[in-house]
Design an enzyme around this catalytic site. Sequence first.
Site, PDB file in Angstrom:
ATOM      1  N   HIS A  31      -3.775   7.262   0.998  1.00  0.00           N
ATOM      2  CA  HIS A  31      -3.880   5.787   0.529  1.00  0.00           C
ATOM      3  C   HIS A  31      -5.419   5.418   0.899  1.00  0.00           C
ATOM      4  CE1 HIS A  31      -4.033   1.589  -0.035  1.00  0.00           C
ATOM      5  NE2 HIS A  31      -3.842   1.192   1.119  1.00  0.00           N
ATOM      6  N   ASN A  59     -10.188  -0.633  -1.891  1.00  0.00           N
ATOM      7  CA  ASN A  59      -8.709  -0.602  -1.721  1.00  0.00           C
ATOM      8  C   ASN A  59      -7.626  -1.282  -2.854  1.00  0.00           C
ATOM      9  OD1 ASN A  59      -5.999  -0.687  -1.101  1.00  0.00           O
ATOM     10  ND2 ASN A  59      -6.642  -1.349   1.232  1.00  0.00           N
ATOM     11  N   CYS A  72       0.604  -1.217   0.046  1.00  0.00           N
ATOM     12  CA  CYS A  72      -0.007   0.183   0.008  1.00  0.00           C
ATOM     13  C   CYS A  72       0.830   1.267   0.007  1.00  0.00           C
ATOM     14  CB  CYS A  72      -0.963   0.050   1.318  1.00  0.00           C
ATOM     15  SG  CYS A  72      -2.337  -1.272   1.228  1.00  0.00           S
TER      16      CYS A  72
HETATM   17  O1  UT7 Z   1      -4.509  -1.215   2.857  1.00  0.00           O
HETATM   18  C1  UT7 Z   1      -3.708  -1.921   3.737  1.00  0.00           C
HETATM   19  C2  UT7 Z   1      -3.759  -1.827   5.064  1.00  0.00           C
HETATM   20  N1  UT7 Z   1      -5.174  -2.170   5.389  1.00  0.00           N
HETATM   21  C3  UT7 Z   1      -6.153  -1.867   6.113  1.00  0.00           C
HETATM   22  O2  UT7 Z   1      -5.701  -0.576   6.580  1.00  0.00           O
HETATM   23  C4  UT7 Z   1      -7.062  -2.575   7.013  1.00  0.00           C
HETATM   24  C5  UT7 Z   1      -7.507  -2.078   8.291  1.00  0.00           C
HETATM   25  N2  UT7 Z   1      -8.491  -2.807   8.703  1.00  0.00           N
HETATM   26  C6  UT7 Z   1      -9.595  -2.841   8.605  1.00  0.00           C
HETATM   27  O3  UT7 Z   1     -10.067  -1.966   7.354  1.00  0.00           O
HETATM   28  C7  UT7 Z   1     -10.704  -3.565   9.268  1.00  0.00           C
HETATM   29  O4  UT7 Z   1     -10.252  -4.011  10.589  1.00  0.00           O
HETATM   30  C8  UT7 Z   1     -11.628  -4.483   8.517  1.00  0.00           C
HETATM   31  C9  UT7 Z   1     -12.480  -3.901   7.623  1.00  0.00           C
HETATM   32  C10 UT7 Z   1     -10.687  -5.230   7.958  1.00  0.00           C
HETATM   33  C11 UT7 Z   1     -12.391  -5.245   9.620  1.00  0.00           C
HETATM   34  O5  UT7 Z   1     -13.185  -4.555  10.247  1.00  0.00           O
HETATM   35  P1  UT7 Z   1     -13.367  -4.780  11.553  1.00  0.00           P
HETATM   36  O6  UT7 Z   1     -14.338  -3.796  12.073  1.00  0.00           O
HETATM   37  O7  UT7 Z   1     -12.072  -4.661  12.491  1.00  0.00           O
HETATM   38  O8  UT7 Z   1     -14.145  -6.266  11.839  1.00  0.00           O
HETATM   39  P2  UT7 Z   1     -13.251  -7.573  12.609  1.00  0.00           P
HETATM   40  O9  UT7 Z   1     -12.077  -7.936  11.671  1.00  0.00           O
HETATM   41  O10 UT7 Z   1     -12.968  -7.339  13.980  1.00  0.00           O
HETATM   42  O11 UT7 Z   1     -14.529  -8.591  12.662  1.00  0.00           O
HETATM   43  C12 UT7 Z   1     -15.656  -8.175  13.163  1.00  0.00           C
HETATM   44  C13 UT7 Z   1     -16.885  -9.430  12.899  1.00  0.00           C
HETATM   45  C14 UT7 Z   1     -16.247 -10.794  13.100  1.00  0.00           C
HETATM   46  O12 UT7 Z   1     -17.303 -11.682  13.518  1.00  0.00           O
HETATM   47  P3  UT7 Z   1     -17.594 -11.933  15.067  1.00  0.00           P
HETATM   48  O13 UT7 Z   1     -16.129 -12.829  15.371  1.00  0.00           O
HETATM   49  O14 UT7 Z   1     -17.652 -10.655  15.776  1.00  0.00           O
HETATM   50  O15 UT7 Z   1     -18.551 -12.886  15.051  1.00  0.00           O
HETATM   51  C15 UT7 Z   1     -15.750 -11.023  11.626  1.00  0.00           C
HETATM   52  O16 UT7 Z   1     -15.833 -12.432  11.280  1.00  0.00           O
HETATM   53  O17 UT7 Z   1     -17.179  -9.309  11.289  1.00  0.00           O
HETATM   54  C16 UT7 Z   1     -16.769 -10.613  10.830  1.00  0.00           C
HETATM   55  N3  UT7 Z   1     -16.694 -10.304   9.492  1.00  0.00           N
HETATM   56  C17 UT7 Z   1     -17.458 -10.136   8.438  1.00  0.00           C
HETATM   57  N4  UT7 Z   1     -18.769 -10.069   8.401  1.00  0.00           N
HETATM   58  C18 UT7 Z   1     -19.517  -9.878   7.194  1.00  0.00           C
HETATM   59  C19 UT7 Z   1     -15.243 -10.048   8.957  1.00  0.00           C
HETATM   60  N5  UT7 Z   1     -15.358  -9.926   7.475  1.00  0.00           N
HETATM   61  C20 UT7 Z   1     -16.714  -9.654   7.278  1.00  0.00           C
HETATM   62  C21 UT7 Z   1     -17.445  -9.569   6.134  1.00  0.00           C
HETATM   63  N6  UT7 Z   1     -18.739  -9.508   6.078  1.00  0.00           N
HETATM   64  N7  UT7 Z   1     -16.940  -9.294   5.150  1.00  0.00           N
END
Ligand code: UT7
Length: 335
Positions: free
Chosen positions: A262, A292, A115
Amino acid sequence: MYTSKITGLGYYVPENIVTNDDLSKLMDTNDAWIQERTGIKERRHIKKGDGNSTSVMAVKASTIALERAKLVPNDIDMIVFATLSPDMYFPGGGVEVQEMMGMRTIPALDVRNQCSGFVYAISVADQFVKTGMYKNVLVIGSENHSGGLDFTTRGRNVSVIFGDGAGAVVVSRNETGKGGILSTHLHSEGQHKNELSLKGPSTEHWVPQIIAENPQEDIPYYPVMNGQFVFKHAIVRFSEVIREGLEANNLEVKDIDMLIPHQANLRISQFIQHKLKLTDDQVFNNIQKYGNTTAASIPIALTEAWEEGKIKEGDLVVLAAFGSGFTWGSVIIRW
Ligand code: UT7
């Protein structure tokens, strides 16, 4: 010492639009979750048979950038190509662009900083132009993510975020004496390399070994991300490196006319905007349309902002990135 300047810019995204509803047919996800957590409404994916690849998209974006710089391929002295998704394991995409655009036997350098790749690539180009070694450097960020993502529920936290596309700029010797790239600021912290990575196929995890060591239905050749960990580091490093760049030029946050972060996640951009107390007019986001696109996201956003008249001569433009490695950086430009 010379100064350098962006003299042309362009982008290309595939025509094929993939909505959140489209993804919900492939995996357990939904539009509300994706929009709430990332701001993304849709992204572009290369469609089988549409002729696109990482390098082909790079050439399409570069052709526009060259036209706007009023240059022809033979005017380019060097290619710097940032991507994490090259067409081939080796050689890199730079030589493909050199061939496809019919360029001279100029150097073609590939940058692998995910990135932050475009910010690193601009910094490399800037050094070559400032020392006087080269006059026109083509800087590209291009990604074909859809070719290598896990579109099952297992990979949903990664695969809903990323999209395909390419952006390119020409960094030229600044003949006007006005403005230009003021400074670039680069960082890395390898201790977090595993938090956002794709382990193999690679020399440490070669194909037969991956297949032998994992169950057939669960072969780990997809990217993995510790999303919350990456998010927390991103918001700290983005703010730090923007301030570092401003301070190096005796500038302040209020001097920023346009910040192009980014496009990692709309929530990250909003967090930075809030932390730096920037207005909506001072920050450009288009992740809603493209997801992204890693190394391509800054040049795509920069070009769109410029095309929409949001960047004018004399403006202070700041580019900032954070991503896998971890790596991060900023570029301070007087347009
Ligand atoms: O560009 C390079 C750098 N990358 C980034 O900057 C990404 C940084 N991180 C993020 O953008 C966020 O952490 C994400 C968008 C990837 C994830 O969001 P989050 O609010 O951190 O969610 P999480 O990973 O804590 O997951 C919360 C819940 C989980 O379920 P449980 O364990 O609470 O039951 C996940 O399994 O959401 C679930 N989940 C989804 N649900 C529906 C994870 N992905 C999905 C999905 N659809 N696509």
